[in-house]
Scaffold this motif. Sequence first.
Motif, PDB file in Angstrom:
ATOM      1  N   PHE A   1       0.579  -0.956   0.484  1.00 38.25           N
ATOM      2  CA  PHE A   1       0.010  -0.034   0.200  1.00 38.25           C
ATOM      3  C   PHE A   1       0.714   1.367  -0.039  1.00 38.25           C
ATOM      4  CE2 PHE A   1      -2.987   2.937   2.146  1.00 38.25           C
ATOM      5  CZ  PHE A   1      -4.261   2.539   0.956  1.00 38.25           C
ATOM      6  N   TYR A   2       2.400   0.871   0.410  1.00 33.46           N
ATOM      7  CA  TYR A   2       3.440   2.439   0.276  1.00 33.46           C
ATOM      8  C   TYR A   2       2.582   3.356  -0.796  1.00 33.46           C
ATOM      9  CZ  TYR A   2       7.053   5.131  -0.437  1.00 33.46           C
ATOM     10  OH  TYR A   2       9.006   6.579   0.051  1.00 33.46           O
ATOM     11  N   HIS A   3       2.650   3.166  -1.883  1.00 32.20           N
ATOM     12  CA  HIS A   3       1.874   4.184  -2.994  1.00 32.20           C
ATOM     13  C   HIS A   3       0.819   4.967  -3.087  1.00 32.20           C
ATOM     14  CE1 HIS A   3       6.309   2.583  -5.461  1.00 32.20           C
ATOM     15  NE2 HIS A   3       5.561   1.325  -5.101  1.00 32.20           N
ATOM     16  N   ARG A   4       0.706   4.704  -2.042  1.00 32.58           N
ATOM     17  CA  ARG A   4      -1.241   5.114  -1.740  1.00 32.58           C
ATOM     18  C   ARG A   4      -1.658   5.571  -0.346  1.00 32.58           C
ATOM     19  NH1 ARG A   4      -5.442   1.050  -4.233  1.00 32.58           N
ATOM     20  NH2 ARG A   4      -7.183   2.948  -4.006  1.00 32.58           N
ATOM     21  N   CYS A   5      -0.430   5.448   0.101  1.00 35.19           N
ATOM     22  CA  CYS A   5      -0.991   5.649   1.300  1.00 35.19           C
ATOM     23  C   CYS A   5      -0.320   7.030   1.910  1.00 35.19           C
ATOM     24  CB  CYS A   5       0.291   4.621   2.478  1.00 35.19           C
ATOM     25  SG  CYS A   5      -0.095   5.285   4.307  1.00 35.19           S
ATOM     26  N   PRO A   6      -0.950   7.422   2.559  1.00 32.54           N
ATOM     27  CA  PRO A   6      -0.550   9.204   2.647  1.00 32.54           C
ATOM     28  C   PRO A   6       0.074   9.252   3.808  1.00 32.54           C
ATOM     29  CG  PRO A   6      -3.134   8.930   3.652  1.00 32.54           C
ATOM     30  CD  PRO A   6      -2.323   7.515   2.909  1.00 32.54           C
ATOM     31  N   TYR A   7       0.588   8.356   4.528  1.00 28.78           N
ATOM     32  CA  TYR A   7       1.344   8.196   6.226  1.00 28.78           C
ATOM     33  C   TYR A   7       2.530   7.323   5.750  1.00 28.78           C
ATOM     34  CZ  TYR A   7      -3.024   9.571   8.256  1.00 28.78           C
ATOM     35  OH  TYR A   7      -4.347   8.800   8.113  1.00 28.78           O
ATOM     36  N   ALA A   8       3.166   6.771   4.815  1.00 28.01           N
ATOM     37  CA  ALA A   8       4.090   5.886   3.821  1.00 28.01           C
ATOM     38  C   ALA A   8       5.490   7.018   4.561  1.00 28.01           C
ATOM     39  CB  ALA A   8       4.438   6.142   2.381  1.00 28.01           C
ATOM     40  N   MET A   9       6.581   5.535   5.008  1.00 29.04           N
ATOM     41  CA  MET A   9       7.746   6.450   5.679  1.00 29.04           C
ATOM     42  C   MET A   9       8.747   5.979   4.632  1.00 29.04           C
ATOM     43  SD  MET A   9       6.915   5.863   9.633  1.00 29.04           S
ATOM     44  CE  MET A   9       6.124   4.498   9.741  1.00 29.04           C
ATOM     45  N   ASP A  10       9.986   5.583   5.547  1.00 25.06           N
ATOM     46  CA  ASP A  10      10.978   5.257   4.207  1.00 25.06           C
ATOM     47  C   ASP A  10      10.943   3.135   4.751  1.00 25.06           C
ATOM     48  OD1 ASP A  10      12.194   7.328   3.077  1.00 25.06           O
ATOM     49  OD2 ASP A  10      13.892   7.606   4.418  1.00 25.06           O
ATOM     50  N   VAL A  11      10.518   3.432   5.826  1.00 25.21           N
ATOM     51  CA  VAL A  11      10.622   1.937   6.330  1.00 25.21           C
ATOM     52  C   VAL A  11       9.438   0.962   5.433  1.00 25.21           C
ATOM     53  CG1 VAL A  11       8.836   1.882   7.932  1.00 25.21           C
ATOM     54  CG2 VAL A  11      10.909   0.552   8.239  1.00 25.21           C
ATOM     55  N   CYS A  12       8.552   1.608   5.138  1.00 25.56           N
ATOM     56  CA  CYS A  12       7.240   0.731   4.480  1.00 25.56           C
ATOM     57  C   CYS A  12       7.296   0.304   2.973  1.00 25.56           C
ATOM     58  CB  CYS A  12       6.594   1.810   4.396  1.00 25.56           C
ATOM     59  SG  CYS A  12       5.697   2.758   6.023  1.00 25.56           S
ATOM     60  N   LYS A  13       8.968   0.921   2.540  1.00 28.29           N
ATOM     61  CA  LYS A  13       9.139   0.490   1.354  1.00 28.29           C
ATOM     62  C   LYS A  13      10.161  -0.660   0.915  1.00 28.29           C
ATOM     63  CE  LYS A  13      10.845   2.591  -3.043  1.00 28.29           C
ATOM     64  NZ  LYS A  13      11.404   4.262  -3.852  1.00 28.29           N
ATOM     65  N   ARG A  14      10.877  -0.917   1.950  1.00 27.30           N
ATOM     66  CA  ARG A  14      12.265  -1.649   2.708  1.00 27.30           C
ATOM     67  C   ARG A  14      11.591  -2.786   3.467  1.00 27.30           C
ATOM     68  NH1 ARG A  14      14.662  -0.310   5.951  1.00 27.30           N
ATOM     69  NH2 ARG A  14      14.114   2.286   7.550  1.00 27.30           N
ATOM     70  N   LEU A  15      10.444  -2.854   4.088  1.00 29.74           N
ATOM     71  CA  LEU A  15      10.403  -3.453   4.720  1.00 29.74           C
ATOM     72  C   LEU A  15       8.738  -4.302   4.808  1.00 29.74           C
ATOM     73  CD1 LEU A  15      11.736  -5.665   6.824  1.00 29.74           C
ATOM     74  CD2 LEU A  15      10.808  -4.598   9.400  1.00 29.74           C
ATOM     75  N   LEU A  16       7.890  -5.388   4.668  1.00 31.51           N
ATOM     76  CA  LEU A  16       7.293  -6.254   4.437  1.00 31.51           C
ATOM     77  C   LEU A  16       6.459  -6.079   5.914  1.00 31.51           C
ATOM     78  CD1 LEU A  16       4.598  -6.877   3.133  1.00 31.51           C
ATOM     79  CD2 LEU A  16       5.480  -8.935   3.183  1.00 31.51           C
ATOM     80  N   PRO A  17       5.708  -5.184   6.415  1.00 34.21           N
ATOM     81  CA  PRO A  17       4.874  -4.941   7.559  1.00 34.21           C
ATOM     82  C   PRO A  17       3.897  -6.346   8.504  1.00 34.21           C
ATOM     83  CG  PRO A  17       3.372  -3.425   6.126  1.00 34.21           C
ATOM     84  CD  PRO A  17       4.369  -4.311   5.529  1.00 34.21           C
ATOM     85  N   LYS A  18       4.453  -6.838   8.808  1.00 38.47           N
ATOM     86  CA  LYS A  18       4.323  -8.194   9.627  1.00 38.47           C
ATOM     87  C   LYS A  18       2.341  -8.090  10.633  1.00 38.47           C
ATOM     88  CE  LYS A  18       8.086 -10.870   9.724  1.00 38.47           C
ATOM     89  NZ  LYS A  18       8.607 -12.052  11.498  1.00 38.47           N
TER      90      LYS A  18
END
Length: 317
Positions: A285-302
């Motif tokens: 959801f990184y590209h659509r998320c208004p709260y996206a951080m650098d970690v969101c692009k690198r690490l898949l959240p569990k």
Amino acid sequence: MSQEWLVQVKNLCKYYPVFKKKFWEKKTYVKAVDNVSFSIRRGETFGLVGESGCGKSTTAFMINGLLQPTHGEIKFDGKDITLVKEKEIREKMQVVFQDPYASLNPKKKIGWIVEEPLLIHKKYSKKERQKKVSEMMELVGLDESFKSRYPHELSGGQRQRIGIARALMLSPQFIIADEPVSALDVSVQAQILNLLKELQSKLRLTYLFISHDLNVVHYMCDRVGVMYLGKIVEEAPVEKIYEKAMHPYTKLLLSTLSGGVDFDENQIFLKEESLLENSGEGCAFYHRCPYAMDVCKRLLPKLEQVEREHFTACHLY
């Protein structure tokens, strides 16, 4: 409500290989369902909600055995369904399909269509089957005169009642309702939803309810799993989802009901994304998320518990 789990899904995956234009290209997959896990208690309605193409129906059809999973485990009543005879699964688990016309044989009369499951499974005598058909049609609100009609002679709501009656003929414990009212007029939807609730109470049924309509999910479900690009991104009791949604995607879905909660109005209408983007590296959801951080692009959240019975897959928590 019993705490005993009737259906348990663990790390369920369905991958489809993508055709390679050149033989040296790396093999890629469409991850229609990717590491999905959830459980359904006896007697409850568990909802799967998300946009079209997110993997809801694919998940349901793997549970039902209509699709074979790439990986993962599915247990029904404590047994691995891959080790149980298909006939036994079909008797205990049935599907109510989205399109009540497409799912009925147009060349057969309604009486035969409702009786068909008993014929396939060789149950009862002819007289007993006819009695069962009449009883089931009465249970879904249709009289015996419908037995001699053809599907094209019925309204959409009446056809869906026939679909429900047919699904119940083998006395199943578990019903998968795949968008059961989305093809119906709004005026008829409430009648079918009320019928499903009434039947659940009378017959002690357990439902997996699939829908993209959040109002319908709110009315029907006890707990909800929110799916995005093949993954469950949030799971909670239905009231928690509506009162305290945590994942940005869930908030985006709810904003379509409330007029744009926490989101710019223009973000609701976003260009389509390919499931190929769901590579497993970073949040889909990184590209659509208004709260996206650098970690969101690198690490898949569990998917992790953040409150009692409330799980979300987001680096914000």
